[in-house]
Enzyme design. Sequence first.
Site, PDB file in Angstrom:
ATOM      1  N   HIS A 104       0.822  -0.980  -0.118  1.00 54.21           N
ATOM      2  CA  HIS A 104      -0.090  -0.207   0.014  1.00 54.21           C
ATOM      3  C   HIS A 104       0.864   1.130   0.197  1.00 54.21           C
ATOM      4  CE1 HIS A 104      -4.033  -1.922   0.814  1.00 54.21           C
ATOM      5  NE2 HIS A 104      -3.044  -3.015   1.296  1.00 54.21           N
ATOM      6  N   LYS A 154      14.611  -6.148   1.246  1.00 55.71           N
ATOM      7  CA  LYS A 154      15.865  -4.964  -0.219  1.00 55.71           C
ATOM      8  C   LYS A 154      16.084  -6.473  -1.076  1.00 55.71           C
ATOM      9  CE  LYS A 154      16.899  -0.877   1.566  1.00 55.71           C
ATOM     10  NZ  LYS A 154      17.638   0.403   2.179  1.00 55.71           N
TER      11      LYS A 154
END
Length: 192
Positions: A104, A154
């Site tokens: 989101h 990541k």
Amino acid sequence: MKTIIRIFREIRLVFWLSIGNCLPNISRLPQIRWRFYRMAGIIIHGPSRIFGPLIIEPSSLGAHVEIQSHCFINSFVRFGCNARIRIGRGCAIGPNVAFETANHMLSGADAGRPVTAAAIEIGDNVWIGSGAIILSGVVVGDGAVIAAGSVVTKCVDPGHLVCGVPAKPVRNLHPLKVSSPSQTGERTTLSV
């Protein structure tokens, strides 16, 4: 006509996913369960040991999950598959691991927080510990290890161990590299 086809695919996914998820983890059943998941529309390239149940959300997008052969997938692994999720060959995935491709946005609160999605790519021979969460857009390199309970936000370099919230590299699991004479034109050397 497209609506009928979509409904048929959803029914097929739910039916075969339910059968695969209901099989007990006894005898050789985890070794054949992958066939039921393949019939549900999940792309599985060959034999794998899947303990299940697998959680596919949204259920209509099970075909976004691709699993290469010779993987071990433990219980209650969740695939939030708004985008493609690819698991490489020979991976070991612990229980309660979550792959979440949706995210989101923080901006646009008045518009209901728009959703973005990005693919997740897991390389070959990766180990993912229990309860780890892999977030959208992450690429995990071949031979990497993700410690239990880590949140991977990541990309992870090949052959590295990562852990923590958020996950950070702890060490290179393959510190010695051997360069081949065909690549360098010289004798084989070791570098650290």
